[in-house]
Design a protein around this motif. Structure first.
Motif, short mmCIF file in Angstrom:
data_model
loop_
_atom_site.label_atom_id
_atom_site.label_comp_id
_atom_site.label_asym_id
_atom_site.label_seq_id
_atom_site.Cartn_x
_atom_site.Cartn_y
_atom_site.Cartn_z
N THR A 92 37.42 38.31 46.27
CA THR A 92 38.34 39.45 46.74
C THR A 92 39.45 39.69 45.76
O THR A 92 39.87 40.49 45.50
N LEU A 93 40.31 38.56 45.75
CA LEU A 93 41.31 38.52 44.91
C LEU A 93 41.03 39.17 43.43
O LEU A 93 41.84 40.12 42.93
N GLU A 94 40.26 38.58 42.87
CA GLU A 94 39.57 39.01 41.49
C GLU A 94 39.27 40.20 41.60
O GLU A 94 39.65 40.99 40.64
N ASN A 95 38.43 40.90 42.25
CA ASN A 95 37.93 41.98 42.27
C ASN A 95 38.96 42.99 42.45
O ASN A 95 39.02 43.99 41.84
N TRP A 96 40.04 42.76 43.50
CA TRP A 96 40.93 43.66 43.60
C TRP A 96 42.05 43.72 42.53
O TRP A 96 42.32 44.94 42.05
N LEU A 97 42.22 42.68 42.06
CA LEU A 97 43.12 42.56 41.05
C LEU A 97 42.56 43.31 39.42
O LEU A 97 43.13 44.03 38.85
N ALA A 98 41.40 43.34 39.51
CA ALA A 98 40.68 43.76 38.48
C ALA A 98 40.61 45.35 38.54
O ALA A 98 40.79 46.18 37.77
N ARG A 99 40.08 45.69 39.75
CA ARG A 99 40.05 47.29 39.81
C ARG A 99 41.42 48.02 40.11
O ARG A 99 41.34 49.13 39.53
N PHE A 100 42.21 47.37 40.85
CA PHE A 100 43.39 48.16 41.17
C PHE A 100 44.68 47.80 40.32
O PHE A 100 45.32 48.84 40.13
N ALA A 101 44.60 46.61 39.99
CA ALA A 101 46.02 46.11 39.40
C ALA A 101 45.75 46.08 37.83
O ALA A 101 46.89 45.50 37.27
N ARG A 102 44.81 46.41 37.42
CA ARG A 102 44.65 46.34 36.01
C ARG A 102 44.66 44.90 35.50
O ARG A 102 44.99 44.76 34.36
N VAL A 103 44.15 43.99 36.01
CA VAL A 103 44.21 42.60 35.43
C VAL A 103 42.96 42.42 35.14
O VAL A 103 41.65 42.18 35.61
N THR A 104 42.70 42.25 33.68
CA THR A 104 41.47 41.81 32.95
C THR A 104 40.97 40.47 33.22
O THR A 104 41.90 39.60 33.66
N ARG A 105 39.71 40.25 33.22
CA ARG A 105 39.15 38.70 33.39
C ARG A 105 39.73 37.90 32.38
O ARG A 105 40.01 36.67 33.00
N LYS A 106 40.17 38.28 31.19
CA LYS A 106 40.84 37.52 30.33
C LYS A 106 42.19 36.92 30.49
O LYS A 106 42.73 35.84 30.18
N ASN A 107 42.85 37.72 31.40
CA ASN A 107 44.24 37.44 31.80
C ASN A 107 44.32 36.93 33.40
O ASN A 107 45.05 36.93 33.74
N THR A 108 43.08 36.49 34.11
CA THR A 108 42.93 36.18 35.11
C THR A 108 42.58 34.52 34.93
O THR A 108 41.59 34.08 34.51
N PHE A 109 43.37 33.98 35.70
CA PHE A 109 43.30 32.40 35.59
C PHE A 109 43.04 31.84 37.06
O PHE A 109 44.05 31.99 37.91
N VAL A 110 41.86 31.37 37.47
CA VAL A 110 41.64 30.50 38.57
C VAL A 110 41.40 29.28 38.42
O VAL A 110 40.48 28.73 37.79
N LEU A 111 42.28 28.40 39.36
CA LEU A 111 42.03 26.82 39.21
C LEU A 111 41.65 26.64 40.68
O LEU A 111 42.24 26.78 41.45
N THR A 112 40.29 25.93 40.58
CA THR A 112 39.91 25.40 42.06
C THR A 112 39.32 23.87 41.84
O THR A 112 39.07 23.68 40.63
N PRO A 113 39.23 23.28 43.01
CA PRO A 113 38.63 22.07 42.91
C PRO A 113 37.14 21.82 42.39
O PRO A 113 36.56 20.90 42.16
N ASP A 114 36.69 23.23 42.30
CA ASP A 114 35.07 23.08 42.26
C ASP A 114 34.65 24.05 41.02
O ASP A 114 33.29 23.87 40.61
N ASN A 115 35.53 24.09 39.76
CA ASN A 115 35.09 24.67 38.79
C ASN A 115 35.83 23.64 37.57
O ASN A 115 36.53 22.81 37.76
N GLU A 116 35.35 23.80 36.02
CA GLU A 116 35.88 23.13 35.13
C GLU A 116 37.37 23.30 35.28
O GLU A 116 37.95 22.35 34.90
N ALA A 117 37.90 24.25 35.61
CA ALA A 117 39.48 24.65 35.47
C ALA A 117 39.72 23.70 36.89
O ALA A 117 40.36 24.71 37.68
N GLN A 118 40.03 22.70 36.84
CA GLN A 118 40.68 21.80 38.09
C GLN A 118 42.00 22.37 38.67
O GLN A 118 42.86 22.78 37.58
N SER A 119 42.52 22.30 39.70
CA SER A 119 43.77 22.60 40.29
C SER A 119 44.75 21.61 40.31
O SER A 119 45.40 21.76 41.25
#
Length: 318
Positions: A92-119
Motif C-alpha cells: 500500500t505504501l509503495e502504491n500510494w507513494l508512487a501515485r500520489f507523492a510522485r515517488v518513482t520506483r527507482k527512488n523507492t528503497f524497501v528493506l525487509t527480512p524477506d528480500n535480497e535487500a535485508q533490513s
C-alpha cells in the motif's frame, strides 16, 4: 661626572606618560559608547547578549520538491500473520507513494527480512549513506518503519535481523541528509522515544506512541487503510478520497496524521478498550512530540505548522 636628573623632572615625565595613556583609554571607551548612544537616540534597543534569536515558522506554501525518495524498513515480523500484514502495508505504501507523492520506483528503497535487500543494520547504513549522497536540498525524503519495538531505561529499539538499532543510532543514519522536506513515520511500539533523537529544524517526525507506550500498535494498519481508501476511490470514481481536508485534491501530512490518530481512537472505542497508543508529531525541532497538533497563526512554535504545509497533491486517474 654623572649628571643626576632632578626629582621634579622625573615626576613631570611620569605624569605626562600617565596622562597620555589615560587619553587613549578614554578615547576607546567613547568609541564603543557613541554607537549605542546613537541607537538609543533613534529609538532602537540592544537585546541582552544571552537573549536567543526569535524563531518564526514560514506559513507560505512550500515549493514542490524536485523529486521524492522513500525508504521503507520492515523489522522482524515474529509470525506468519504479521509477516503477511507487513507485506500488505508495504504494498500500500509503495502504491500510494508512487501515485500520489510522485515517488518513482527507482527512488523507492524497501528493506525487509524477506528480500535480497535485508533490513539488517549493515544494509541500513549502506542505503542511508547512498541516500545522503544522492539527495539534495531540493529533494524530499520520506521514511517509514513497520514492525516491533521496545524500550529500556535509556533507549528505544526497532527490532531488525541481527543486532537492533536504537533511537540514537537511527538518528546517526540520517544526520547527513540535506533534503528540505523530511518526513519520518515511526509506527512501531515505543516509537515515541525516537522523536527526541530524530528531531531537527525543518523535519517532521511522527511516532505511533508516546515515549512509554510499548504495546503492539494499530497505527500502521490504520495508515495503510486510509491510503487504500484513497487509492480505491480514485480507481473507482477517478476522484481521490480526501481526509480532514477542505482543499480539493490535496492532503497535508498534518491532516493525514490526524486521520490516522482518529482511526486509532475509533478502534479502541469500538472494542471498549483503554487506548494504549497516542500518536505524536514534532515539526518545530524541539524534540517534543504533540499528541494533537493544531495550526495557529498566532503561535509560531507550535507543532503542526510545517506538517500543514507539506501537501501531497492527489492526482486524478487519467
Amino acid at each position: 661626572m654623572n649628571q643626576c636628573v632632578p626629582r621634579t623632572s622625573q615626576c613631570d615625565a611620569l605624569c605626562s606618560t600617565a596622562s597620555w595613556r589615560l587619553c587613549i583609554l578614554m578615547s576607546l571607551i567613547l568609541a564603543t559608547m557613541i554607537p549605542r548612544i546613537q541607537l538609543h537616540a533613534q529609538g532602537s534597543t540592544i537585546p541582552p547578549p544571552d537573549e536567543p534569536p526569535e524563531v518564526t515558522v514560514n506559513r507560505a506554501p512550500r515549493v514542490e520538491p524536485r523529486q521524492r525518495y522513500a525508504l521503507i524498513v520492515v523489522g522482524i515480523p515474529g509470525d506468519e500473520v504479521r509477516r503477511d500484514r507487513f507485506r500488505g502495508i508495504v504494498d500500500t505504501l509503495e502504491n500510494w507513494l508512487a501515485r500520489f507523492a510522485r515517488v518513482t520506483r527507482k527512488n523507492t528503497f524497501v528493506l525487509t527480512p524477506d528480500n535480497e535487500a535485508q533490513s539488517d543494520a549493515d544494509t541500513l547504513r549502506k542505503v542511508t549513506t547512498e541516500l545522503s549522497r544522492k539527495i539534495s536540498t531540493e529533494d524530499a525524503l520520506w521514511v517509514f518503519s513497520i514492525g516491533h519495538g521496545s524500550v529500556d531505561e535509556r533507549s528505544a529499539w526497532f527490532h531488525i535481523p541481527g543486532p537492533d538499532l536504537n533511537d540514537a543510532q537511527w538518528a546517526d543514519l540520517f544526520a547527513e541528509v540535506r533534503a528540505e522536506e523530511q518526513v519520518f513515520w515511526f509506527t512501531q511500539a515505543g516509537s515515541g522515544r525516537f522523536v527526541k533523537s530524530l528531531s531537527r529544524p525543518r523535519r517532521i517526525v511522527i511516532a505511533a506512541t508516546d515515549p512509554e507506550e510499548v504495546n503492539e500498535t494499530r497505527f500502521p494498519v490504520i495508515l495503510a487503510g486510509i491510503m487504500n481508501e484513497q487509492l480505491a476511490g480514485q480507481q473507482e470514481t477517478g476522484e481521490p478520497v480526501l481526509v480532514n481536508s477542505d482543499t480539493p485534491e490535496e492532503v497535508s501530512v498534518l491532516s493525514l496524521f490526524k486521520a490516522v490518530c482518529d482511526g486509532v481512537d475509533s478502534h479502541f472505542q469500538s472494542e471498549n478498550l483503554v487506548p494504549t497508543e497516542h500518536g505524536q508529531l514534532d515539526d518545530n525541532g524541539d524534540g517534543k512530540g504533540t499528541e494533537s497538533p493544531e495550526v495557529s497563526t498566532e503561535i509560531d512554535s507550535i507543532d503542526g505548522g510545517l506538517a500543514d504545509r507539506i501537501v501531497i497533491r492527489l492526482q486524478r486517474r487519467v
